[in-house]
Design an enzyme around this catalytic site. Structure first.
Site, short mmCIF file in Angstrom:
data_model
loop_
_atom_site.label_atom_id
_atom_site.label_comp_id
_atom_site.label_asym_id
_atom_site.label_seq_id
_atom_site.Cartn_x
_atom_site.Cartn_y
_atom_site.Cartn_z
N LYS A 33 28.59 -21.98 64.54
CA LYS A 33 28.99 -20.76 65.26
C LYS A 33 30.15 -20.98 66.23
O LYS A 33 30.93 -20.08 66.50
CB LYS A 33 27.79 -20.18 66.01
CG LYS A 33 26.80 -19.48 65.07
CD LYS A 33 25.87 -18.58 65.86
CE LYS A 33 24.98 -17.79 64.91
NZ LYS A 33 23.96 -18.66 64.30
N GLU A 49 26.62 -10.02 71.90
CA GLU A 49 25.21 -9.73 71.78
C GLU A 49 24.60 -10.86 70.97
O GLU A 49 25.30 -11.54 70.21
CB GLU A 49 24.97 -8.38 71.11
CG GLU A 49 24.72 -8.39 69.63
CD GLU A 49 25.93 -8.73 68.80
OE1 GLU A 49 27.06 -8.62 69.31
OE2 GLU A 49 25.74 -9.13 67.64
N SER A 90 24.23 -25.87 58.06
CA SER A 90 24.85 -25.07 59.11
C SER A 90 24.49 -25.49 60.52
O SER A 90 25.26 -25.29 61.45
CB SER A 90 24.51 -23.59 58.90
OG SER A 90 23.10 -23.42 58.83
C1 PLP Z 1 23.20 -18.20 63.22
C2 PLP Z 1 22.92 -19.25 62.24
C3 PLP Z 1 22.91 -18.98 60.86
C4 PLP Z 1 23.07 -17.60 60.29
O1 PLP Z 1 24.28 -16.99 60.56
P1 PLP Z 1 25.40 -16.83 59.45
O2 PLP Z 1 26.38 -15.90 60.07
O3 PLP Z 1 24.75 -16.27 58.24
O4 PLP Z 1 25.96 -18.16 59.20
C5 PLP Z 1 22.71 -20.03 59.98
N1 PLP Z 1 22.50 -21.29 60.43
C6 PLP Z 1 22.48 -21.58 61.74
C7 PLP Z 1 22.22 -22.99 62.16
C8 PLP Z 1 22.68 -20.58 62.70
O5 PLP Z 1 22.66 -20.88 63.99
#
Ligand code: PLP
Length: 393
Positions: free
Chosen positions: A89, A111, A377
């Site tokens: 993010k 938000e 992610s």
């Molecule tokens: C917020 C988050 C997501 C989901 O958000 P996307 O916009 O779909 O990427 C996925 N993995 C992690 C670790 C997150 O913090």
């Protein structure tokens, strides 16, 4: 280039800017300037330097050998979990705050549902010395206490949204209201490839560094830039958009998005938007969303707070509709098992969101020749409580 946003802000049948008239000047200011600002060499220098020295990019592309053995394919993990603040993010919040500065803004609003985007926003505001207000549903504040305190430690003001269900949608409404009332000095940082045009495209651009790096790293590792599969979890869709971006026109690369099936797609408690959703307007754009027959947004559910979103970004709705991306889903149970499996085979505890992407490995018919990239992610530190409560390890 196919799958790109058009001049009106649409990806095929999805996208646009469905906003109250009073928000139009704010969104239009952004729309008319974002491409030009992002293209400036000074912007690119500042962005790339912060990604390098502050976020820790490029993140490694790691050949997970024991996991590869298990699934009989060459599996690589794109380690977004190693980014500063523990997830992808931050790539987006860094990009947007530099943009906000160049637009002459002094204040940032955001938000957040799970609090991860709030933390990433509070982080870059501290970095740039900008005032930060984060709206969060009162219920979410109670559920995500550590992230609320992280934001406060970073100097952000967290304001409870007390309308409706007191969750993400209500926080979004409050943030929009704030922006309408403070149009000239404030930028609104949206955390995924959602919201009115130009947000989905802008956020995808900032996250596209992920696939840009994968291409180079695969070239080094295996002598060619393209894998057979790229797999990513989809909440709003930003990490997936980043991981897919430079592969959208590489037709031989199979792109797989994994949504949260919660307690089962047909259980009434899930967040599997492509399986259950219908076109509608959410968060300022036309997209697929889970809704009742009379158009009320259905409260989503997933064990993973970051996938607990009732829609997907318009780019993903288009990628689903055109068949360019195959969408799968994983239940809470499947994701938790995949998370533990990664911990045991590779010594990496993933975020539960990312564990959904890993759960897809057993759903694909992989062969020994296949090269598979899973976008990891985020890291699992924030999810320790959930792992403990689930208990099966
Ligand atoms: C917020 C988050 C997501 C989901 O958000 P996307 O916009 O779909 O990427 C996925 N993995 C992690 C670790 C997150 O913090």
């Amino acid at each position: 280039m196919k799958y790109q946003v058009d001049e009106r802000g649409y990806y095929g049948n999805f996208g646009g800017a469905y906003i109250p008239e009073m928000l139009y000047p704010n969104v239009e200011e952004l729309r008319s300037q974002y491409l030009q600002i992002i293209a400036q060499p000074e912007f690119q220098t500042e962005f790339n330097e912060l990604l390098r020295a502050y976020v820790g990019r490029p993140t490694p592309l790691y050949h997970a050998t024991r996991l590869s053995e298990k699934y009989n394919a060459a599996i690589y993990l794109k380690r977004e979990d190693l980014c500063h603040t523990g997830a992808h993010k931050i790539n987006n919040t860094i990009g947007q705050i530099i943009l906000a500065k160049r637009l002459g803004k002094q204040k940032i609003i955001a938000e957040t549902g799970a609090g991860q985007h709030g933390v990433a926003t509070a982080t870059v505001c501290a970095l740039m010395g900008m005032e930060c207000i984060v709206y969060m549903g009162k219920l979410d504040m109670e559920r995500q206490r550590p992230n609320v305190e992280r934001m406060r430690i970073l100097g952000a003001q967290v304001i409870a949204a007390v309308s409706g269900n007191m969750t993400l949608k209500d926080a979004t409404n409050e943030a929009m209201r704030h922006w309408i009332n403070h149009p000239t000095d404030t930028h609104y940082i949206i955390g995924s490839v959602v919201g009115p045009h130009p947000y989905p495209h802008m956020v995808a651009l900032f996250q596209s560094v992920i696939s840009e790096e994968i291409k180079k790293q695969l070239q080094q590792a295996i002598g060619q830039p393209n894998p057979d599969y790229v797999i990513a979890c989809v909440g709003g869709g930003s990490n997936a958009a980043g991981a897919f971006y430079h592969y959208l026109n590489e037709v031989h690369v199979n792109l797989v998005g994994v949504e949260a099936a919660g307690k089962g797609v047909d259980s009434g408690e899930s967040a599997a938007t492509t399986a259950l959703g219908k076109p509608g307007v959410l968060h300022g754009s036309k997209t697929l969303l889970m809704q009742t027959t009379d158009g009320q947004v259905i409260e989503p559910y997933s064990i993973s707070a970051g996938l607990d979103y009732p829609g997907i970004g318009p780019l993903h709705s288009h990628l689903f509709e055109t068949g360019r991306v195959q969408f799968l889903n994983a239940t809470d149970e499947e994701a938790m098992q995949a998370g533990i499996e990664l911990a045991r085979t590779e010594g990496i505890i993933p975020a539960i969101e990312s564990a959904h992407a890993l759960a897809a490995l057993s759903k694909l018919e992989l062969t020994a020749e296949d090269v598979v990239v899973v976008n990891l992610s985020g890291r699992g530190d924030k999810d320790l409580e959930t792992y403990i409560r689930w208990g099966k390890y």
